[in-house]
Design a protein around this motif. Sequence first.
Motif, PDB file in Angstrom:
ATOM      1  N   GLU A 179      -6.118  19.485  26.361  1.00 29.27           N
ATOM      2  CA  GLU A 179      -4.644  18.967  26.499  1.00 29.27           C
ATOM      3  C   GLU A 179      -4.790  17.399  27.192  1.00 29.27           C
ATOM      4  O   GLU A 179      -6.021  17.889  28.196  1.00 29.27           O
ATOM      5  CB  GLU A 179      -3.586  19.378  27.306  1.00 29.27           C
ATOM      6  N   PRO A 180      -4.095  16.718  27.276  1.00 31.01           N
ATOM      7  CA  PRO A 180      -4.501  15.296  28.026  1.00 31.01           C
ATOM      8  C   PRO A 180      -3.736  15.862  29.388  1.00 31.01           C
ATOM      9  O   PRO A 180      -2.666  15.978  29.752  1.00 31.01           O
ATOM     10  CB  PRO A 180      -3.529  14.336  27.339  1.00 31.01           C
ATOM     11  N   ILE A 181      -4.399  15.050  30.473  1.00 24.66           N
ATOM     12  CA  ILE A 181      -4.370  15.568  31.204  1.00 24.66           C
ATOM     13  C   ILE A 181      -3.776  14.371  32.672  1.00 24.66           C
ATOM     14  O   ILE A 181      -5.004  13.376  32.531  1.00 24.66           O
ATOM     15  CB  ILE A 181      -5.722  16.104  32.572  1.00 24.66           C
ATOM     16  N   SER A 182      -2.656  14.304  33.411  1.00 22.46           N
ATOM     17  CA  SER A 182      -2.121  13.105  34.362  1.00 22.46           C
ATOM     18  C   SER A 182      -1.733  14.338  35.413  1.00 22.46           C
ATOM     19  O   SER A 182      -1.367  15.380  35.805  1.00 22.46           O
ATOM     20  CB  SER A 182      -1.179  12.824  33.428  1.00 22.46           C
ATOM     21  N   PHE A 183      -1.454  13.637  36.478  1.00 22.54           N
ATOM     22  CA  PHE A 183      -0.785  14.062  37.410  1.00 22.54           C
ATOM     23  C   PHE A 183       0.861  14.839  37.038  1.00 22.54           C
ATOM     24  O   PHE A 183       1.079  15.889  37.294  1.00 22.54           O
ATOM     25  CB  PHE A 183       0.097  13.446  38.582  1.00 22.54           C
ATOM     26  N   ALA A 184       1.793  14.133  36.413  1.00 21.25           N
ATOM     27  CA  ALA A 184       3.098  14.576  35.788  1.00 21.25           C
ATOM     28  C   ALA A 184       2.283  16.672  34.503  1.00 21.25           C
ATOM     29  O   ALA A 184       2.921  16.894  34.683  1.00 21.25           O
ATOM     30  CB  ALA A 184       3.551  13.842  35.348  1.00 21.25           C
ATOM     31  N   ALA A 185       1.912  15.986  34.432  1.00 15.90           N
ATOM     32  CA  ALA A 185       1.026  16.480  33.079  1.00 15.90           C
ATOM     33  C   ALA A 185       1.105  18.174  33.949  1.00 15.90           C
ATOM     34  O   ALA A 185       1.512  19.496  33.366  1.00 15.90           O
ATOM     35  CB  ALA A 185       0.449  16.313  31.836  1.00 15.90           C
ATOM     36  N   VAL A 186       0.343  17.951  34.849  1.00 16.40           N
ATOM     37  CA  VAL A 186      -0.632  18.971  35.166  1.00 16.40           C
ATOM     38  C   VAL A 186       0.466  19.561  36.235  1.00 16.40           C
ATOM     39  O   VAL A 186       0.809  20.844  36.461  1.00 16.40           O
ATOM     40  CB  VAL A 186      -1.599  18.809  36.299  1.00 16.40           C
ATOM     41  N   ALA A 187       1.352  18.601  36.939  1.00 13.00           N
ATOM     42  CA  ALA A 187       2.981  19.087  38.113  1.00 13.00           C
ATOM     43  C   ALA A 187       3.551  19.817  36.460  1.00 13.00           C
ATOM     44  O   ALA A 187       3.675  21.384  37.310  1.00 13.00           O
ATOM     45  CB  ALA A 187       2.902  17.904  38.809  1.00 13.00           C
ATOM     46  N   ARG A 188       3.953  19.498  35.507  1.00  9.17           N
ATOM     47  CA  ARG A 188       4.718  20.238  34.584  1.00  9.17           C
ATOM     48  C   ARG A 188       4.380  21.925  34.010  1.00  9.17           C
ATOM     49  O   ARG A 188       4.869  22.531  34.490  1.00  9.17           O
ATOM     50  CB  ARG A 188       4.653  18.791  33.603  1.00  9.17           C
ATOM     51  N   ALA A 189       2.798  21.483  34.048  1.00  6.24           N
ATOM     52  CA  ALA A 189       2.431  22.373  33.498  1.00  6.24           C
ATOM     53  C   ALA A 189       2.276  23.873  34.203  1.00  6.24           C
ATOM     54  O   ALA A 189       2.158  24.839  34.263  1.00  6.24           O
ATOM     55  CB  ALA A 189       1.076  22.766  32.714  1.00  6.24           C
ATOM     56  N   ALA A 190       1.729  23.257  35.644  1.00  6.07           N
ATOM     57  CA  ALA A 190       1.927  24.315  36.777  1.00  6.07           C
ATOM     58  C   ALA A 190       3.173  24.795  37.072  1.00  6.07           C
ATOM     59  O   ALA A 190       3.140  25.752  38.125  1.00  6.07           O
ATOM     60  CB  ALA A 190       0.748  23.608  37.800  1.00  6.07           C
ATOM     61  N   ASN A 191       4.404  23.993  37.588  1.00  3.79           N
ATOM     62  CA  ASN A 191       5.616  24.036  37.283  1.00  3.79           C
ATOM     63  C   ASN A 191       5.548  24.353  38.772  1.00  3.79           C
ATOM     64  O   ASN A 191       5.978  25.180  40.226  1.00  3.79           O
ATOM     65  CB  ASN A 191       5.890  26.088  37.387  1.00  3.79           C
ATOM     66  N   VAL A 192       5.034  23.316  39.435  1.00  2.05           N
ATOM     67  CA  VAL A 192       4.889  22.665  41.013  1.00  2.05           C
ATOM     68  C   VAL A 192       5.269  20.799  40.880  1.00  2.05           C
ATOM     69  O   VAL A 192       5.543  20.486  39.475  1.00  2.05           O
ATOM     70  CB  VAL A 192       3.244  22.372  41.664  1.00  2.05           C
ATOM     71  N   THR A 248       5.274  17.324  42.218  1.00  2.00           N
ATOM     72  CA  THR A 248       4.099  15.959  41.112  1.00  2.00           C
ATOM     73  C   THR A 248       3.969  16.022  42.845  1.00  2.00           C
ATOM     74  O   THR A 248       2.651  15.450  42.426  1.00  2.00           O
ATOM     75  CB  THR A 248       4.915  15.214  40.720  1.00  2.00           C
ATOM     76  N   TRP A 249       4.341  16.250  44.242  1.00  2.00           N
ATOM     77  CA  TRP A 249       3.796  15.588  44.975  1.00  2.00           C
ATOM     78  C   TRP A 249       3.130  16.810  45.392  1.00  2.00           C
ATOM     79  O   TRP A 249       2.047  16.245  45.853  1.00  2.00           O
ATOM     80  CB  TRP A 249       4.992  15.727  46.712  1.00  2.00           C
ATOM     81  N   LEU A 250       3.000  18.431  44.750  1.00  2.00           N
ATOM     82  CA  LEU A 250       1.707  19.050  45.518  1.00  2.00           C
ATOM     83  C   LEU A 250       0.183  17.875  44.542  1.00  2.00           C
ATOM     84  O   LEU A 250      -0.404  18.507  45.441  1.00  2.00           O
ATOM     85  CB  LEU A 250       2.105  20.519  44.597  1.00  2.00           C
ATOM     86  N   VAL A 251       0.602  18.096  43.361  1.00  2.00           N
ATOM     87  CA  VAL A 251      -0.799  17.320  42.699  1.00  2.00           C
ATOM     88  C   VAL A 251      -1.261  16.263  43.233  1.00  2.00           C
ATOM     89  O   VAL A 251      -2.530  15.700  42.478  1.00  2.00           O
ATOM     90  CB  VAL A 251      -0.800  17.599  40.783  1.00  2.00           C
ATOM     91  N   TYR A 252      -0.409  15.225  43.723  1.00  2.00           N
ATOM     92  CA  TYR A 252      -1.558  14.100  44.757  1.00  2.00           C
ATOM     93  C   TYR A 252      -1.636  14.816  45.860  1.00  2.00           C
ATOM     94  O   TYR A 252      -1.983  13.420  46.368  1.00  2.00           O
ATOM     95  CB  TYR A 252      -0.008  12.845  44.971  1.00  2.00           C
ATOM     96  N   ALA A 253      -1.338  15.878  46.729  1.00  3.43           N
ATOM     97  CA  ALA A 253      -1.801  16.120  47.879  1.00  3.43           C
ATOM     98  C   ALA A 253      -2.872  16.298  47.551  1.00  3.43           C
ATOM     99  O   ALA A 253      -3.891  16.794  46.936  1.00  3.43           O
ATOM    100  CB  ALA A 253      -1.408  17.469  48.547  1.00  3.43           C
ATOM    101  N   GLU A 254      -3.716  15.677  49.385  1.00  6.99           N
ATOM    102  CA  GLU A 254      -4.850  15.714  49.917  1.00  6.99           C
ATOM    103  C   GLU A 254      -5.531  17.239  48.819  1.00  6.99           C
ATOM    104  O   GLU A 254      -4.927  18.581  49.759  1.00  6.99           O
ATOM    105  CB  GLU A 254      -5.593  15.200  51.207  1.00  6.99           C
ATOM    106  N   GLY A 255      -6.660  17.466  48.814  1.00  3.55           N
ATOM    107  CA  GLY A 255      -7.364  18.500  48.136  1.00  3.55           C
ATOM    108  C   GLY A 255      -7.055  18.793  46.653  1.00  3.55           C
ATOM    109  O   GLY A 255      -7.781  20.099  46.360  1.00  3.55           O
ATOM    110  N   VAL A 256      -5.600  18.787  46.559  1.00  3.91           N
ATOM    111  CA  VAL A 256      -5.683  18.723  44.785  1.00  3.91           C
ATOM    112  C   VAL A 256      -5.366  17.467  44.213  1.00  3.91           C
ATOM    113  O   VAL A 256      -6.241  17.651  43.113  1.00  3.91           O
ATOM    114  CB  VAL A 256      -3.622  19.168  44.822  1.00  3.91           C
ATOM    115  N   ARG A 257      -5.912  16.716  44.243  1.00  2.00           N
ATOM    116  CA  ARG A 257      -5.528  15.142  44.090  1.00  2.00           C
ATOM    117  C   ARG A 257      -6.894  14.903  43.400  1.00  2.00           C
ATOM    118  O   ARG A 257      -7.216  14.367  41.863  1.00  2.00           O
ATOM    119  CB  ARG A 257      -4.956  13.926  45.351  1.00  2.00           C
ATOM    120  N   GLU A 258      -7.299  15.728  44.176  1.00  3.99           N
ATOM    121  CA  GLU A 258      -9.345  15.346  44.153  1.00  3.99           C
ATOM    122  C   GLU A 258      -9.760  16.215  42.264  1.00  3.99           C
ATOM    123  O   GLU A 258     -10.227  15.648  41.681  1.00  3.99           O
ATOM    124  CB  GLU A 258     -10.105  15.458  44.299  1.00  3.99           C
TER     125      GLU A 258
END
Length: 186
Positions: free
Chosen positions: A37-50, A52-62
């Motif tokens: 599946e194409p991965i982007s910050f928004a797609a990961v946030a939507r799929a994980a149901n979290v 978007t702030w969390l996927v940009y947070a340090e430790g997850v963003r990487e």
Amino acid sequence: MTARTPAEILAESRRNTSLLKRQRVLNTIRRMLDDSEPISFAAVARAANVSTWLVYAEGVREHVQAAMQRQEQTPVTAAVQGRSAGATSLHTDLAMAREEIKELRAERDQLRDAMRQQLGHQLDQISNRKLTERITELTEANRKFEHEVAQLRPLADHVQELERDLAAARTSLRQMIREGNQHKPT
């Protein structure tokens, strides 16, 4: 064992929730990589149901960035196998997506209006109930006052009668004083 304060309990609960959400993001990234599946910050946030702030947070963003780079480096096998989408297909998908967005926005607006009406109705019910209770209280107080006035009315009539008697007695006394002053020998 020392008792924990509510603040400490809340902090621990938030830490645990944060760890669970971060783990859910990492699991989602692995699944998306496995499913191509194409991965982007928004797609990961939507799929994980979290958020978007969390996927940009340090430790997850990487992790998200690494997964995106990994996908960019993998050869695109779909085009080689003849499964690439044509321009017409992409335009059709875009038009369908736009139509679905319109429908979702209209549904959201309808739900928002229905919620506003429901909340307004509930507020009216609360207000009406309080007003009804207040009217009942005032009506009862009015009845009590009317009853007290009815009990005081005979006393008021008696007071007026006594005032008339007092006025008559004063008039009579004045007359007697005048007559007494006229009959005095000089």
